[in-house]
Scaffold this active site. Structure first.
Site, PDB file in Angstrom:
ATOM      1  N   ASP A   1      14.529 -65.329  14.064  1.00  0.00           N
ATOM      2  CA  ASP A   1      15.659 -64.792  14.827  1.00  0.00           C
ATOM      3  C   ASP A   1      16.078 -63.745  13.951  1.00  0.00           C
ATOM      4  O   ASP A   1      16.920 -63.894  12.896  1.00  0.00           O
ATOM      5  CB  ASP A   1      16.748 -65.942  14.942  1.00  0.00           C
ATOM      6  CG  ASP A   1      18.170 -65.476  15.621  1.00  0.00           C
ATOM      7  OD1 ASP A   1      18.385 -64.086  15.967  1.00  0.00           O
ATOM      8  OD2 ASP A   1      18.788 -66.384  15.645  1.00  0.00           O
TER       9      ASP A   1
ATOM     10  N   ASN B   1      13.066 -53.499  16.481  1.00  0.00           N
ATOM     11  CA  ASN B   1      12.689 -53.391  18.150  1.00  0.00           C
ATOM     12  C   ASN B   1      13.305 -54.454  18.957  1.00  0.00           C
ATOM     13  O   ASN B   1      13.344 -54.526  20.041  1.00  0.00           O
ATOM     14  CB  ASN B   1      11.385 -53.066  18.430  1.00  0.00           C
ATOM     15  CG  ASN B   1      10.979 -52.892  19.738  1.00  0.00           C
ATOM     16  OD1 ASN B   1      11.370 -51.796  20.241  1.00  0.00           O
ATOM     17  ND2 ASN B   1      10.175 -53.767  20.239  1.00  0.00           N
TER      18      ASN B   1
ATOM     19  N   SER C   1      17.971 -46.846  23.159  1.00  0.00           N
ATOM     20  CA  SER C   1      17.976 -46.705  24.697  1.00  0.00           C
ATOM     21  C   SER C   1      18.454 -45.519  25.045  1.00  0.00           C
ATOM     22  O   SER C   1      19.211 -44.771  24.344  1.00  0.00           O
ATOM     23  CB  SER C   1      18.522 -47.919  25.388  1.00  0.00           C
ATOM     24  OG  SER C   1      18.470 -47.814  26.639  1.00  0.00           O
TER      25      SER C   1
ATOM     26  N   TYR D   1      25.418 -53.796  26.880  1.00  0.00           N
ATOM     27  CA  TYR D   1      24.159 -53.422  26.230  1.00  0.00           C
ATOM     28  C   TYR D   1      24.268 -51.915  25.651  1.00  0.00           C
ATOM     29  O   TYR D   1      23.820 -51.683  24.633  1.00  0.00           O
ATOM     30  CB  TYR D   1      23.141 -53.435  27.406  1.00  0.00           C
ATOM     31  CG  TYR D   1      21.647 -53.157  26.835  1.00  0.00           C
ATOM     32  CD1 TYR D   1      20.764 -53.782  26.248  1.00  0.00           C
ATOM     33  CD2 TYR D   1      21.096 -51.694  27.252  1.00  0.00           C
ATOM     34  CE1 TYR D   1      19.643 -53.283  25.917  1.00  0.00           C
ATOM     35  CE2 TYR D   1      19.948 -51.364  26.920  1.00  0.00           C
ATOM     36  CZ  TYR D   1      19.266 -52.123  26.017  1.00  0.00           C
ATOM     37  OH  TYR D   1      17.753 -51.768  25.724  1.00  0.00           O
TER      38      TYR D   1
ATOM     39  N   LYS E   1      23.764 -50.001  22.050  1.00  0.00           N
ATOM     40  CA  LYS E   1      22.701 -49.076  21.600  1.00  0.00           C
ATOM     41  C   LYS E   1      23.298 -47.638  21.390  1.00  0.00           C
ATOM     42  O   LYS E   1      22.845 -47.130  20.570  1.00  0.00           O
ATOM     43  CB  LYS E   1      21.900 -48.718  22.972  1.00  0.00           C
ATOM     44  CG  LYS E   1      21.056 -50.015  23.532  1.00  0.00           C
ATOM     45  CD  LYS E   1      20.287 -50.350  22.255  1.00  0.00           C
ATOM     46  CE  LYS E   1      19.262 -51.685  22.584  1.00  0.00           C
ATOM     47  NZ  LYS E   1      18.287 -51.849  21.484  1.00  0.00           N
TER      48      LYS E   1
ATOM     49  N   VAL F   1      11.215 -49.230  30.842  1.00  0.00           N
ATOM     50  CA  VAL F   1       9.928 -49.612  30.074  1.00  0.00           C
ATOM     51  C   VAL F   1       9.516 -51.054  30.718  1.00  0.00           C
ATOM     52  O   VAL F   1      10.455 -52.102  30.848  1.00  0.00           O
ATOM     53  CB  VAL F   1       9.995 -49.764  28.490  1.00  0.00           C
ATOM     54  CG1 VAL F   1       8.593 -50.157  27.941  1.00  0.00           C
ATOM     55  CG2 VAL F   1      10.330 -48.319  28.002  1.00  0.00           C
TER      56      VAL F   1
ATOM     57  N   THR G   1       9.094 -54.237  30.191  1.00  0.00           N
ATOM     58  CA  THR G   1       9.333 -55.140  28.911  1.00  0.00           C
ATOM     59  C   THR G   1       9.836 -56.259  29.632  1.00  0.00           C
ATOM     60  O   THR G   1       9.899 -56.553  31.010  1.00  0.00           O
ATOM     61  CB  THR G   1      10.031 -54.631  27.831  1.00  0.00           C
ATOM     62  OG1 THR G   1      11.638 -54.768  28.318  1.00  0.00           O
ATOM     63  CG2 THR G   1       9.847 -53.372  27.358  1.00  0.00           C
TER      64      THR G   1
END
Length: 266
Positions: free
Chosen positions: A48, A75, A129, A144, A148, A177, A179
């Site tokens: 973690d 990442n 991002s 989010y 970033k 992307v 993911t």
């Protein structure tokens, strides 16, 4: 289009070894097997990244097996999805900042001193991002984007701190992307409430699956690091978005110039 095999082949050609740290054990094993198929020496560790002590232990294990560390890829990331900021709970704030911001801090605090100590060339790549440079109005994923934005500023500060050393720094600002970011909620640790099903996750999965291949992003990153680029972008389209945002910023300066020139200025 670069493939996973091309990425792994280039990684092997550099004579590199690789250590992975992630909270999801199954995905770690997939990555380990993929690179091992190309005879790349790997170590996969369930960690973690928001846990500073766990990050330290992982770094110790990586150094013990492979020696000096030269490349650091921060990442790990999670997303709460599109929701108004006033609906985000304290536990959710703790989780998203713990992974997206504190996880990067833990990586830098743990590994950069070790990289500086051995004195060899190195590079730190922090994943932000395109949302770290502008808040996308659709979907409005403000929580989010906030994290970033922090990583962009953190990376700019890190690059200044590393000036004159053998270590460089870059910030990766990808657009869409393919993911599993949409499935972040399934990886929330027990200490912060455990896994849950995020509202709209299925729609986010369909949207995200149309994104750029992670292998192609990897190849882009390697190219940018080789050229000592600081901002690493993956798509050309967001340039217009960023230009529009900066136009709004400059309009604010135009406004204060008007105000200062007016009779209202004191």
């Amino acid at each position: 289009m670069a493939s996973a095999s091309a990425f792994a082949g280039l990684w092997r050609a550099t004579g590199s070894t690789s250590s992975f740290a992630d909270i999801e054990k199954a995905q770690l094993e997939i990555a380990r097997r993929e690179l091992a198929a190309f005879n790349v020496r790997t170590r996969a560790m369930e960690v973690d990244v928001s846990d500073a002590a766990a990050f330290e232990r992982a770094a110790d294990e990586a150094e013990a097996e492979f020696g000096n560390i030269h490349l650091l890829f921060n990442n790990a990331g999670v997303s709460l999805g599109a929701m108004p900021l006033w609906e985000v709970t304290p536990a959710q704030w703790e989780w998203i900042f713990g992974v997206n911001v504190q996880g990067v801090i833990n990586g830098i605090r743990t590994l950069v001193p070790r990289m500086r100590k051995h004195g060899e060339t190195g590079h730190v790549i922090n994943t932000a991002s395109i949302g770290g440079l502008q808040v996308n109005p659709n979907p409005r994923n403000g929580s989010y984007a906030m994290t970033k934005y922090a990583i962009v500023a953190l990376s700019e500060a890190l690059a200044l701190d590393l000036e004159g050393s053998a270590i460089g720094a870059s910030v990766l600002c990808p657009a869409l992307v393919a993911t599993t970011l949409h499935a972040s909620s399934r990886r929330r640790p027990a200490r912060l409430g455990g896994p849950y099903e995020r509202q709209g996750a299925d729609a986010a999965k369909a949207w995200q699956s149309a994104g750029m291949s992670p292998d192609d992003v990897g190849m882009r990153v390697l190219d940018a690091v080789a050229r000592s680029e600081f901002f690493i972008f993956t798509h050309e389209e967001p340039r217009t978005w960023i230009e529009q945002r900066h136009a709004r910023i400059l309009a604010g300066f135009d406004s204060i110039a008007r105000y200062n020139a007016s009779e209202h200025a004191t």
